[in-house]
Structure formats: structure tokens, C-alpha cells
Design a protein around this motif. Sequence first.
Motif, short mmCIF file in Angstrom:
data_model
loop_
_atom_site.label_atom_id
_atom_site.label_comp_id
_atom_site.label_asym_id
_atom_site.label_seq_id
_atom_site.Cartn_x
_atom_site.Cartn_y
_atom_site.Cartn_z
N THR A 80 33.06 33.76 28.37
CA THR A 80 32.78 35.12 28.84
C THR A 80 32.52 35.13 30.35
O THR A 80 32.95 36.05 31.06
CB THR A 80 31.56 35.71 28.10
N TYR A 81 31.81 34.11 30.84
CA TYR A 81 31.55 34.03 32.28
C TYR A 81 32.86 33.90 33.06
O TYR A 81 33.06 34.59 34.07
CB TYR A 81 30.66 32.82 32.59
N LEU A 82 33.76 33.06 32.58
CA LEU A 82 35.04 32.86 33.26
C LEU A 82 35.85 34.16 33.26
O LEU A 82 36.41 34.56 34.28
CB LEU A 82 35.83 31.74 32.60
N LEU A 83 35.91 34.83 32.11
CA LEU A 83 36.67 36.08 32.02
C LEU A 83 36.00 37.19 32.82
O LEU A 83 36.67 37.98 33.49
CB LEU A 83 36.83 36.49 30.56
N GLY A 84 34.67 37.23 32.77
CA GLY A 84 33.95 38.25 33.53
C GLY A 84 34.07 38.07 35.03
O GLY A 84 33.94 39.04 35.78
N SER A 85 34.32 36.83 35.47
CA SER A 85 34.48 36.58 36.90
C SER A 85 35.80 37.14 37.42
O SER A 85 35.98 37.32 38.62
CB SER A 85 34.40 35.08 37.20
N LEU A 86 36.75 37.43 36.51
CA LEU A 86 38.00 38.06 36.91
C LEU A 86 37.77 39.55 37.19
O LEU A 86 38.20 40.06 38.20
CB LEU A 86 39.06 37.88 35.82
N ASN A 87 37.12 40.21 36.26
CA ASN A 87 36.58 41.56 36.50
C ASN A 87 35.66 41.91 35.33
O ASN A 87 35.71 41.29 34.27
CB ASN A 87 37.68 42.62 36.71
N LEU A 88 34.82 42.89 35.54
CA LEU A 88 33.77 43.22 34.57
C LEU A 88 34.33 43.65 33.23
O LEU A 88 33.85 43.23 32.17
CB LEU A 88 32.87 44.33 35.13
N LEU A 89 35.37 44.50 33.23
CA LEU A 89 35.92 45.01 31.98
C LEU A 89 36.49 43.88 31.13
O LEU A 89 36.37 43.90 29.89
CB LEU A 89 36.99 46.07 32.26
N THR A 90 37.11 42.89 31.76
CA THR A 90 37.64 41.74 31.02
C THR A 90 36.51 41.02 30.29
O THR A 90 36.65 40.66 29.11
CB THR A 90 38.35 40.77 31.97
N GLY A 91 35.39 40.83 30.96
CA GLY A 91 34.24 40.19 30.34
C GLY A 91 33.67 41.01 29.20
O GLY A 91 33.35 40.47 28.13
N LEU A 92 33.56 42.31 29.40
CA LEU A 92 33.02 43.19 28.35
C LEU A 92 33.93 43.22 27.12
O LEU A 92 33.45 43.20 25.98
CB LEU A 92 32.83 44.60 28.90
N LEU A 93 35.23 43.27 27.35
CA LEU A 93 36.18 43.27 26.24
C LEU A 93 36.11 41.97 25.45
O LEU A 93 36.26 41.96 24.22
CB LEU A 93 37.60 43.51 26.74
N GLY B 157 40.07 45.98 36.75
CA GLY B 157 40.14 46.06 35.30
C GLY B 157 40.73 47.36 34.78
O GLY B 157 40.26 47.94 33.81
N ARG B 158 41.78 47.83 35.42
CA ARG B 158 42.38 49.12 35.04
C ARG B 158 43.22 48.99 33.77
O ARG B 158 43.95 48.03 33.58
CB ARG B 158 43.26 49.62 36.18
N ILE B 159 43.09 49.95 32.86
CA ILE B 159 43.93 50.02 31.66
C ILE B 159 44.97 51.11 31.88
O ILE B 159 44.63 52.27 32.11
CB ILE B 159 43.09 50.35 30.41
N ASP B 160 46.24 50.75 31.82
CA ASP B 160 47.29 51.73 32.03
C ASP B 160 48.24 51.76 30.82
O ASP B 160 47.95 51.19 29.78
CB ASP B 160 48.05 51.45 33.33
N GLU B 161 49.36 52.41 30.99
CA GLU B 161 50.31 52.60 29.90
C GLU B 161 50.86 51.29 29.37
O GLU B 161 51.00 51.11 28.15
CB GLU B 161 51.46 53.50 30.39
N ILE B 162 51.16 50.36 30.26
CA ILE B 162 51.70 49.07 29.82
C ILE B 162 50.66 48.31 28.99
O ILE B 162 51.00 47.68 27.97
CB ILE B 162 52.13 48.21 31.03
#
Length: 297
Positions: free
Chosen positions: A109-122, A167-172
Motif C-alpha cells: 500500500t505504501y508503494l502504491l500510495g507513493s504513486l498517488n493517493l487514489l491508487t493507495g486508497l483503491l 490519480g484521475r479516473i477517465d473513460e479509458i
Amino acid sequence: MSRGDFSKLIKLRLTFLVTFSASISFIIAVKANGGNTWGSLYSTTMWLMWIKLVIGGFLVTSAANCFNEVIEVKLDRLMKRTMDRPMPAGRMTTGQGLVLGMGMGIIGTYLLGSLNLLTGLLSVFSILLYAFAYTPLKRKSPIAVFVGAIPGALPALIGYVAGQPHGRIDEIALILFAIQFIWQFVHFWAIAWVLDDDYKLAGFRLLPTGERDKASAVITFIFAIIMVPVSLLPTFYGHGGYYVGGVSLVMSLIFLYQAFNLLRTLEIKAARTLMFGSFYYLPVVQLMFLFDFIVKA
């Protein structure tokens, strides 16, 4: 603990497939964003972040599987396919499994959260949903498959979000999630059909009706039909061209034919063919989406 025990503990093949899905989505996101997050596909920074995603995703998935086995250790002793895992076999205590799972979960979780917050939360959400919602529901209702399909499809979304600015979620991202989400149903019901006798030893109810019957086969076939238009979403929305559209259509029709054979015969052999077909379907479609996206761009 031996290498073989660790492989069984983290469900290595499943964890590899999940990590693969996230890593492909990450590269698609970087390409879609024009390299504005981590650099272009030729950037050292981008590949270092990709490695961070792969390691973090591997650890988070391993942690979720570990928690699942801690919760189900008594049930795993009842099934032939799981009784030799380290905890039910007595080669590891549940306390050791819990500590190992927490360690992997925190680091991942720390590694993923360091990419951006939403990635860590997901990633945290996927662990909680898989281990503490899907796992207990498996003995209560076939609705567990629907609940489990959400964390099962989240890796595609997590990988894409990790490659997007802020951590933007778009159509793709939603298309990638939708493909993996619908695929989960056919994939898992095929497995459940093959392993139904073993699952019943632990009281699991995973087929749509709880039985290997015509109704379960019909529902599986319906989701295979839905898979056809869903797989064409990248082309329909202009994010992919004829390559991904053509390959996705062919793979989906093969998938549909395999599901039809299960509906026609209701045999375990047909379910096993569908199960193995599902193993090939997702990586082929995702790789073609990536290839087409790169060529089209």
C-alpha cells in the motif's frame, strides 16, 4: 517456509495475473497521458514507477490472499485443492500468516500510495472488499461472485490510476474496469463448475443457482454474450482501432462458443475448456488494447 509454501500462500498464478493486468493498464495510462505523469515509454522514471507498481501490486494482492486463507483456514482443510496450503497443513500458524499478510499489505500500500493517493486508497479498498466481504459471503450466497468481481477488476483500474496525473479516473479507466469486471463472472463460474464438488465440502455456494444445472449454464452464457459488446468498447469509443476490435471480437466469440458448449452439454469437461479459455482471454485482449493504443497514437 519453503518457496513452494509461499507460492501456495499467495496464490502465485492468480497474483501474477492480477499484477499483469495492473501493469498493462499503467502503460496504457502513461501513453494516453502523453508521458506527462512519469515520462514517455522511453523514460527511465516511467519504468521505475512501473516497477514500483508491479512490486506494490504483487504485495497487496498477496496480502489479500493471505488474509483470505487466515479466515478460511478451517474450511481449506476440507477441500482437496486447498488442504496442502501451509496454514491448513500446519506448516504455518494463522498468527504467522496474519503478520506476513499485514507486512505485505502495508509495504504494498505504501508503494502504491507513493504513486498517488487514489491508487493507495483503491488498493486498501480492494484488500478489505476481497478479504472481509467476498470471503465470508462465499458460504452464504452466490452474490459473493458479484462482490468478488469488484476487487477482481480493480487491478485494471488501479494500474491506470497509477499512471494518471493526480490519480484521475477517465473513460479509458472505466472501460478497462468494465472488461475485467464482466470477464470475472464467466471466468469464476467456469472454475466453480469444475470445482463444485470440492467447494461444497466447505459449504461454498458459488454457481449462480448453487448447482451444476441448466439455469447456472444459462446465466454463464448470458454473461459471455455481454462480454462481446463490452470487449468492443475501446474501439466503439475511439480509444482503439481495428486491431484491438478484431482480436477482441474473435476472442469473445470463442469465449461465447465455449460457454455455449457448457450450456449444451452441462459437462465438467466443457466447463474446464471455458475455464482455460478465460485464462487466455484477458491477457490477450489487454495486450492488444495496449498494442493498438500505441500503434494508433
